[in-house]
Design an enzyme around this catalytic site. Structure first.
Site, PDB file in Angstrom:
ATOM      1  CE  LYS A 171      30.298  42.731  51.154  1.00 50.86           C
ATOM      2  NZ  LYS A 171      30.104  41.342  50.726  1.00 50.86           N
ATOM      3  CE  LYS A 183      37.451  45.060  48.735  1.00 49.03           C
ATOM      4  NZ  LYS A 183      37.152  43.745  49.120  1.00 49.03           N
ATOM      5  CE  LYS A 222      32.971  39.769  41.847  1.00 50.53           C
ATOM      6  NZ  LYS A 222      32.620  38.557  42.612  1.00 50.53           N
TER       7      LYS A 222
HETATM    8  P1  AMP Z   1      34.647  38.706  45.700  1.00 55.17           P
HETATM    9  O1  AMP Z   1      34.671  39.630  44.542  1.00 55.17           O
HETATM   10  O2  AMP Z   1      34.372  39.436  46.981  1.00 55.17           O
HETATM   11  O3  AMP Z   1      33.790  37.494  45.507  1.00 55.17           O
HETATM   12  O4  AMP Z   1      36.150  38.176  45.865  1.00 55.17           O
HETATM   13  C1  AMP Z   1      36.662  37.030  45.233  1.00 55.17           C
HETATM   14  C2  AMP Z   1      38.159  36.904  45.445  1.00 55.17           C
HETATM   15  O5  AMP Z   1      38.849  38.015  44.855  1.00 55.17           O
HETATM   16  C3  AMP Z   1      38.597  36.902  46.927  1.00 55.17           C
HETATM   17  O6  AMP Z   1      39.677  35.999  47.089  1.00 55.17           O
HETATM   18  C4  AMP Z   1      39.054  38.311  47.161  1.00 55.17           C
HETATM   19  O7  AMP Z   1      40.005  38.397  48.196  1.00 55.17           O
HETATM   20  C5  AMP Z   1      39.663  38.665  45.812  1.00 55.17           C
HETATM   21  N1  AMP Z   1      39.592  40.127  45.570  1.00 55.17           N
HETATM   22  C6  AMP Z   1      38.452  40.871  45.445  1.00 55.17           C
HETATM   23  N2  AMP Z   1      38.763  42.182  45.221  1.00 55.17           N
HETATM   24  C7  AMP Z   1      40.135  42.251  45.197  1.00 55.17           C
HETATM   25  C8  AMP Z   1      41.069  43.317  44.991  1.00 55.17           C
HETATM   26  N3  AMP Z   1      40.674  44.578  44.750  1.00 55.17           N
HETATM   27  N4  AMP Z   1      42.383  43.027  45.028  1.00 55.17           N
HETATM   28  C9  AMP Z   1      42.805  41.750  45.246  1.00 55.17           C
HETATM   29  N5  AMP Z   1      41.984  40.705  45.446  1.00 55.17           N
HETATM   30  C10 AMP Z   1      40.654  40.930  45.418  1.00 55.17           C
END
Ligand code: AMP
Ligand code: TRP
Length: 335
Positions: A113, A198, A201
């Site tokens: 980041k 991956k 968002k």
């Molecule tokens: P975040 O979007 O960073 O707030 O992530 C929220 C949750 O979603 C966390 O537990 C991440 O590990 C999971 N997560 C986010 N992106 C992925 C992805 N591409 N594949 C699997 N898990 C994800």
């Protein structure tokens, strides 16, 4: 018998996508009856990257409503907003003062980041994992269900807890070391436009992800445009075919079929036929979530009462841990 306690959270930045759902929230839902659960909308984490004050509150409600829409059940689980429980910020400060700087500089997510932010890296971005450690340690969580990308942050949480216990409370440890709960399947959902990155968002292209609130038309367009290869027949686990593996895995998880069933069903399919199948399955899997989401959003009073109750339950535990931490560090109790 006391159930083990779970804590997890998602940031209210942008829409939830299939990676968040399959990597995290679906696992929370499936396991929830075995545990005492705390699911947090981590809005303090959301400001570690530039954010829009005009939408922060609404985005926070959206995520809380999506937790409910995805099947979080209030019989087993509490839903609350991180910034509503001030102990999160306070414990972060206390933990900051025992966390070596180089532990934070080594975090992969920080490095990635920070590169994106160029010269504008704020202290909050570096400190993000300490806030996450505070989220977890306040609730003395036994397990933390997350996607693969959060594993390093959980290891750091354990290191911080162990260091705190060692420095301040060797006889009776105050902080509990949590275990990560990472499912093999869905732990890493990949981008639709590049099967080696991956789904995220923060990817500038919305075509790289399927959001839980995408309309059927949008889902259809995104799957139509997603990256493929020139080989006929769909196969799992071929390192030369990351997109194929990712989309087959999505189909498996969203249809509820086993890997073997899917491998046989799709082995002779061309991309066109497979894409229609995946489109139909995705639309059908998301429909009940979207309908429930709309019903919840039409009743703002209900959502507010859920978050108020969640906050009360959360605060009772968090404040107790915080008092123990402060006492161990030698703070006086206010008269
Ligand atoms: P975040 O979007 O960073 O707030 O992530 C929220 C949750 O979603 C966390 O537990 C991440 O590990 C999971 N997560 C986010 N992106 C992925 C992805 N591409 N594949 C699997 N898990 C994800
Ligand atoms: N850092 C996590 C992510 O981006 C979100 C998060 C914040 C979290 N606090 C947490 C996850 C505590 C689990 C437990 O995915």
């Amino acid at each position: 018998m006391v159930s083990p306690r779970i804590l997890s959270g998602v940031q209210p930045t942008g829409n939830l996508h299939l990676g968040n759902y399959l990597g995290a929230i679906r696992n929370w839902v499936e396991g929830q009856s075995q545990y005492e659960n705390f699911f947090c909308v981590v809005d303090l984490h959301a400001i570690t990257v530039p954010h829009k004050p005009e939408t922060l509150a609404a985005d926070t409600y959206t995520i809380a409503a999506l937790y409910l829409a995805c099947g979080i059940d209030l019989r087993y689980s509490n839903i609350f907003v991180q910034s509503h429980v001030s102990a999160h910020s306070e414990l972060t400060w206390l933990l900051n003062c025992i966390t070596p700087l180089n532990w934070l500089e080594d975090m992969i997510q920080f490095k990635e980041k920070a590169v994106k932010q160029g010269e504008n890296v704020n202290v909050g971005l570096l400190d993000y994992p300490v806030l996450m450690a505070a989220d977890i340690l306040l609730y003395r969580a036994d397990k933390v269900p997350v996607g693969e990308d959060q594993k390093q942050h959980l290891e750091l949480t354990r290191d911080i807890a162990a260091r705190f216990n060692y420095q301040f409370c060797r006889e009776k440890p105050v902080l509990k070391l949590p275990e990560p709960l990472i499912r093999a399947e869905g732990a890493r959902v990949m981008s639709l436009t590049d099967g080696t990155r991956k789904m995220s968002k923060s990817d500038p292209s919305d075509f790289s992800r399927i959001n839980l609130l995408d309309t059927p038309e949008t889902i259809q367009q995104k799957i139509k445009r997603c990256k493929t290869d020139s080989i006929r027949g769909m196969t799992f686990d071929d390192p030369e075919r990351p997109e194929c593996n990712n989309l087959l895995t999505l189909y498996m998880l969203l249809s509820g079929k086993s890997k073997q069933e899917v491998a046989i069903e799709c082995q002779d399919m061309g991309w066109g036929q497979f894409k229609s199948l995946l489109t139909e399955t995705t639309i059908a899997a998301l429909k009940p979530i979207q309908e429930k989401y709309q019903a919840i959003m039409n009743d703002q009073g209900y959502l507010e009462s859920v978050l108020r109750d969640g906050r009360q339950q959360a605060e009772a535990i968090a404040n107790d841990t915080l008092s123990q931490v402060k006492a161990a560090m030698g703070y006086s109790v206010p008269l």
